[in-house]
Design a protein around this motif. Structure first.
Motif, PDB file in Angstrom:
ATOM      1  N   CYS A 126      13.728 -11.749 -42.751  1.00  0.00           N
ATOM      2  CA  CYS A 126      13.586 -12.917 -43.613  1.00  0.00           C
ATOM      3  C   CYS A 126      12.642 -13.940 -42.998  1.00  0.00           C
ATOM      4  O   CYS A 126      12.639 -14.147 -41.783  1.00  0.00           O
ATOM      5  CB  CYS A 126      14.946 -13.590 -43.843  1.00  0.00           C
ATOM      6  SG  CYS A 126      16.122 -12.620 -44.795  1.00  0.00           S
ATOM      7  N   LEU A 127      11.894 -14.581 -43.852  1.00  0.00           N
ATOM      8  CA  LEU A 127      11.030 -15.687 -43.451  1.00  0.00           C
ATOM      9  C   LEU A 127      11.442 -16.906 -44.265  1.00  0.00           C
ATOM     10  O   LEU A 127      11.621 -16.821 -45.477  1.00  0.00           O
ATOM     11  CB  LEU A 127       9.572 -15.332 -43.732  1.00  0.00           C
ATOM     12  CG  LEU A 127       8.480 -16.244 -43.168  1.00  0.00           C
ATOM     13  CD1 LEU A 127       8.558 -16.311 -41.651  1.00  0.00           C
ATOM     14  CD2 LEU A 127       7.100 -15.733 -43.592  1.00  0.00           C
ATOM     15  N   GLY A 128      11.642 -18.038 -43.567  1.00  0.00           N
ATOM     16  CA  GLY A 128      12.095 -19.238 -44.241  1.00  0.00           C
ATOM     17  C   GLY A 128      10.983 -20.252 -44.452  1.00  0.00           C
ATOM     18  O   GLY A 128       9.993 -20.274 -43.710  1.00  0.00           O
ATOM     19  N   PHE A 129      11.171 -21.100 -45.455  1.00  0.00           N
ATOM     20  CA  PHE A 129      10.204 -22.165 -45.765  1.00  0.00           C
ATOM     21  C   PHE A 129      10.990 -23.446 -46.025  1.00  0.00           C
ATOM     22  O   PHE A 129      12.011 -23.437 -46.712  1.00  0.00           O
ATOM     23  CB  PHE A 129       9.377 -21.779 -46.998  1.00  0.00           C
ATOM     24  CG  PHE A 129       8.629 -20.486 -46.818  1.00  0.00           C
ATOM     25  CD1 PHE A 129       7.349 -20.480 -46.278  1.00  0.00           C
ATOM     26  CD2 PHE A 129       9.216 -19.277 -47.169  1.00  0.00           C
ATOM     27  CE1 PHE A 129       6.667 -19.288 -46.096  1.00  0.00           C
ATOM     28  CE2 PHE A 129       8.537 -18.077 -46.986  1.00  0.00           C
ATOM     29  CZ  PHE A 129       7.262 -18.082 -46.441  1.00  0.00           C
ATOM     30  N   VAL A 130      10.483 -24.555 -45.450  1.00  0.00           N
ATOM     31  CA  VAL A 130      11.211 -25.819 -45.534  1.00  0.00           C
ATOM     32  C   VAL A 130      10.236 -26.977 -45.498  1.00  0.00           C
ATOM     33  O   VAL A 130       9.087 -26.827 -45.037  1.00  0.00           O
ATOM     34  CB  VAL A 130      12.245 -25.922 -44.389  1.00  0.00           C
ATOM     35  CG1 VAL A 130      11.572 -26.186 -43.049  1.00  0.00           C
ATOM     36  CG2 VAL A 130      13.327 -26.953 -44.684  1.00  0.00           C
ATOM     37  N   GLY A 131      10.692 -28.136 -45.965  1.00  0.00           N
ATOM     38  CA  GLY A 131       9.819 -29.307 -45.972  1.00  0.00           C
ATOM     39  C   GLY A 131       9.671 -29.943 -44.607  1.00  0.00           C
ATOM     40  O   GLY A 131       8.567 -30.047 -44.068  1.00  0.00           O
ATOM     41  N   LEU A 132      10.790 -30.368 -44.029  1.00  0.00           N
ATOM     42  CA  LEU A 132      10.762 -31.145 -42.786  1.00  0.00           C
ATOM     43  C   LEU A 132      11.496 -30.398 -41.684  1.00  0.00           C
ATOM     44  O   LEU A 132      12.731 -30.437 -41.603  1.00  0.00           O
ATOM     45  CB  LEU A 132      11.399 -32.514 -43.026  1.00  0.00           C
ATOM     46  CG  LEU A 132      10.755 -33.367 -44.129  1.00  0.00           C
ATOM     47  CD1 LEU A 132      11.631 -34.554 -44.483  1.00  0.00           C
ATOM     48  CD2 LEU A 132       9.360 -33.821 -43.706  1.00  0.00           C
ATOM     49  N   LEU A 133      10.753 -29.733 -40.827  1.00  0.00           N
ATOM     50  CA  LEU A 133      11.365 -28.935 -39.757  1.00  0.00           C
ATOM     51  C   LEU A 133      12.212 -29.784 -38.810  1.00  0.00           C
ATOM     52  O   LEU A 133      13.166 -29.296 -38.212  1.00  0.00           O
ATOM     53  CB  LEU A 133      10.280 -28.208 -38.960  1.00  0.00           C
ATOM     54  CG  LEU A 133       9.673 -26.967 -39.628  1.00  0.00           C
ATOM     55  CD1 LEU A 133       8.392 -26.549 -38.908  1.00  0.00           C
ATOM     56  CD2 LEU A 133      10.672 -25.815 -39.641  1.00  0.00           C
ATOM     57  N   GLY A 134      11.873 -31.070 -38.672  1.00  0.00           N
ATOM     58  CA  GLY A 134      12.594 -31.928 -37.742  1.00  0.00           C
ATOM     59  C   GLY A 134      13.837 -32.567 -38.306  1.00  0.00           C
ATOM     60  O   GLY A 134      14.636 -33.146 -37.560  1.00  0.00           O
ATOM     61  N   ALA A 135      14.040 -32.489 -39.616  1.00  0.00           N
ATOM     62  CA  ALA A 135      15.198 -33.135 -40.245  1.00  0.00           C
ATOM     63  C   ALA A 135      16.469 -32.346 -39.955  1.00  0.00           C
ATOM     64  O   ALA A 135      16.461 -31.111 -39.897  1.00  0.00           O
ATOM     65  CB  ALA A 135      14.983 -33.261 -41.746  1.00  0.00           C
ATOM     66  N   ASP A 136      17.567 -33.070 -39.798  1.00  0.00           N
ATOM     67  CA  ASP A 136      18.835 -32.415 -39.496  1.00  0.00           C
ATOM     68  C   ASP A 136      19.250 -31.440 -40.587  1.00  0.00           C
ATOM     69  O   ASP A 136      19.809 -30.380 -40.296  1.00  0.00           O
ATOM     70  CB  ASP A 136      19.943 -33.461 -39.307  1.00  0.00           C
ATOM     71  CG  ASP A 136      19.948 -34.035 -37.897  1.00  0.00           C
ATOM     72  OD1 ASP A 136      19.029 -33.711 -37.120  1.00  0.00           O
ATOM     73  OD2 ASP A 136      20.869 -34.810 -37.572  1.00  0.00           O
ATOM     74  N   ASN A 137      18.986 -31.788 -41.859  1.00  0.00           N
ATOM     75  CA  ASN A 137      19.408 -30.874 -42.922  1.00  0.00           C
ATOM     76  C   ASN A 137      18.699 -29.531 -42.792  1.00  0.00           C
ATOM     77  O   ASN A 137      19.292 -28.471 -43.004  1.00  0.00           O
ATOM     78  CB  ASN A 137      19.241 -31.482 -44.306  1.00  0.00           C
ATOM     79  CG  ASN A 137      17.830 -31.901 -44.643  1.00  0.00           C
ATOM     80  OD1 ASN A 137      16.906 -31.779 -43.837  1.00  0.00           O
ATOM     81  ND2 ASN A 137      17.639 -32.420 -45.851  1.00  0.00           N
ATOM     82  N   ALA A 138      17.417 -29.547 -42.412  1.00  0.00           N
ATOM     83  CA  ALA A 138      16.675 -28.300 -42.214  1.00  0.00           C
ATOM     84  C   ALA A 138      17.207 -27.531 -41.005  1.00  0.00           C
ATOM     85  O   ALA A 138      17.513 -26.335 -41.081  1.00  0.00           O
ATOM     86  CB  ALA A 138      15.194 -28.599 -42.038  1.00  0.00           C
ATOM     87  N   LYS A 139      17.342 -28.220 -39.881  1.00  0.00           N
ATOM     88  CA  LYS A 139      17.811 -27.563 -38.655  1.00  0.00           C
ATOM     89  C   LYS A 139      19.190 -26.947 -38.843  1.00  0.00           C
ATOM     90  O   LYS A 139      19.460 -25.831 -38.380  1.00  0.00           O
ATOM     91  CB  LYS A 139      17.835 -28.567 -37.510  1.00  0.00           C
ATOM     92  CG  LYS A 139      16.454 -29.010 -37.036  1.00  0.00           C
ATOM     93  CD  LYS A 139      16.580 -29.991 -35.883  1.00  0.00           C
ATOM     94  CE  LYS A 139      15.224 -30.399 -35.337  1.00  0.00           C
ATOM     95  NZ  LYS A 139      15.324 -31.351 -34.219  1.00  0.00           N
ATOM     96  N   GLU A 140      20.071 -27.681 -39.511  1.00  0.00           N
ATOM     97  CA  GLU A 140      21.444 -27.196 -39.672  1.00  0.00           C
ATOM     98  C   GLU A 140      21.525 -26.032 -40.653  1.00  0.00           C
ATOM     99  O   GLU A 140      22.309 -25.105 -40.455  1.00  0.00           O
ATOM    100  CB  GLU A 140      22.344 -28.350 -40.098  1.00  0.00           C
ATOM    101  CG  GLU A 140      22.540 -29.374 -38.982  1.00  0.00           C
ATOM    102  CD  GLU A 140      23.272 -30.614 -39.437  1.00  0.00           C
ATOM    103  OE1 GLU A 140      23.661 -30.678 -40.632  1.00  0.00           O
ATOM    104  OE2 GLU A 140      23.461 -31.518 -38.610  1.00  0.00           O
ATOM    105  N   ARG A 141      20.726 -26.056 -41.707  1.00  0.00           N
ATOM    106  CA  ARG A 141      20.724 -24.923 -42.639  1.00  0.00           C
ATOM    107  C   ARG A 141      20.217 -23.661 -41.945  1.00  0.00           C
ATOM    108  O   ARG A 141      20.763 -22.569 -42.133  1.00  0.00           O
ATOM    109  CB  ARG A 141      19.852 -25.242 -43.862  1.00  0.00           C
ATOM    110  CG  ARG A 141      20.457 -26.270 -44.771  1.00  0.00           C
ATOM    111  CD  ARG A 141      19.520 -26.683 -45.897  1.00  0.00           C
ATOM    112  NE  ARG A 141      19.948 -27.964 -46.445  1.00  0.00           N
ATOM    113  CZ  ARG A 141      19.340 -28.614 -47.409  1.00  0.00           C
ATOM    114  NH1 ARG A 141      18.238 -28.103 -47.951  1.00  0.00           N
ATOM    115  NH2 ARG A 141      19.795 -29.775 -47.843  1.00  0.00           N
ATOM    116  N   ILE A 142      19.168 -23.833 -41.161  1.00  0.00           N
ATOM    117  CA  ILE A 142      18.621 -22.690 -40.415  1.00  0.00           C
ATOM    118  C   ILE A 142      19.650 -22.172 -39.425  1.00  0.00           C
ATOM    119  O   ILE A 142      19.892 -20.964 -39.324  1.00  0.00           O
ATOM    120  CB  ILE A 142      17.317 -23.110 -39.704  1.00  0.00           C
ATOM    121  CG1 ILE A 142      16.230 -23.436 -40.735  1.00  0.00           C
ATOM    122  CG2 ILE A 142      16.845 -22.024 -38.749  1.00  0.00           C
ATOM    123  CD1 ILE A 142      15.048 -24.210 -40.184  1.00  0.00           C
TER     124      ILE A 142
END
Length: 320
Positions: free
Chosen positions: A155-171
């Motif tokens: 799988c390859l993921g795509f996200v808006g803000l790599l530094g945001a907690d919501n992104a980090k936690e989902r990953i």
């Protein structure tokens, strides 16, 4: 006679102007509560509806939802500074990058009641967070992938803000959920909430990583951009797509089977409950603030059979 009429007209105009200023002053006397988002996205339309519902129940307050001009820490901070200067009594914010914004957020917290949503900033002096458990949302994304790819895959993921907690936690949550399986999340690519860049990231990946069998859209607009890039490349249905949130393109893909399923949040409830929570707090009622400062609104998986009922509920919440 003309002079008398003129004097009456001037007096009437002055009275009307005075009443206008009185009305404005009366509106300004109401405490203002603001919901500040992290960037322009249709995802926040549900939050707008939540603010609208809360406004009907809080007639003694002015409720506002604010979009920064650009998804930038500096621009978002300037917006909040301006709100504080204007006398806003409480702010709920989805911080663009909480890790680099501690000082700025603490400054706001020292000047008004600060709450967070969507992407928490627990290291700051915010009063409470109301939103999703992004770890749990990531684990739900893993469940979608495992059901769709029982034999494994990349799988390859795509996200808006790599530094945001919501992104980090989902990953992080998705990786935890995939542990011990034959499915791997090999990389995640950010786009800084740039829609054109989001689609190009997918297009580039299709060329550079032909062995990828799964794509994950971690922000609301990422799944639609994945969908469009796969459609344009003639690869819809050939690569498993795991979605987040409820963009119409995402829900359409789920219904037609080209998106395996999507993990949906409840921004309507963040806004509605958040505004009422802030109003109660300002009135001295802190009973709604849990000891750990976390108010979790559950996420859920929407599959093919759930789309119609979910879409109808969304429509009803928005008042349409």
């Amino acid at each position: 006679m003309k002079s008398a009429i003129r004097n009456v007209s001037v007096a009437a105009a002055a009275l009307a102007l005075g009443l206008s200023f009185t009305a404005i002053a009366g509106a300004q006397d109401k405490p203002t509560l603001a919901f500040v988002v992290n960037g322009a996205s249709d995802f926040w339309k549900a939050a707008e509806a939540g603010v609208k519902k809360a406004q009907a129940e809080l007639p003694n307050y002015n409720l506002e939802l604010k979009y920064p001009e650009q998804s930038s820490v500096a621009i978002q901070q300037r917006l909040m500074d301006d709100l504080v200067t204007a006398g806003v009594k409480a702010i709920m914010v989805s911080a663009v990058d909480p890790k680099t914004s501690t000082d700025g957020l603490n400054k706001i917290a020292s000047e008004t009641a600060l709450f967070t949503t969507d992407s928490d900033a627990p290291q700051t002096k915010r009063i409470a967070y109301i939103g999703s458990s992004n770890i749990d949302a990531g684990k739900q994304a893993a469940e979608i992938a495992k059901k769709a790819m029982p034999d494994g895959g990349k799988c390859l993921g795509f996200v808006g803000l790599l530094g945001a907690d919501n992104a980090k936690e989902r990953i992080e949550g998705m990786k935890e959920g995939l542990a011990g399986t034959k499915i791997e999340l090999i990389d995640v690519r950010g786009d800084d909430i740039d829609q054109a860049r989001a689609k190009k990231n997918v297009e580039d990946a299709l060329v550079a990583s032909p062995d990828v069998t799964c794509m994950v859209g971690f922000y609301s607009y990422n799944t639609p951009r994945i969908y469009e890039a796969l459609r344009d490349a003639g690869k819809l249905g050939q690569i498993t797509v795991v979605g987040f949130d409820d963009d119409p393109i995402t829900l359409g893909g789920v219904k037609e089977g080209t998106v395996a399923a999507t993990v949906v949040q409840q921004p309507f409830e963040w806004a509605y409950q958040g505004m009422k929570l802030m109003a109660a707090y300002l009135e001295g009622d802190k009973s709604g603030i849990p000891e750990n400062g976390l108010i979790i609104i559950p996420t859920k998986i929407i599959g093919k059979d759930d789309v119609d009922a979910y879409a109808a509920n969304l429509k009803a919440m928005s008042g349409n």
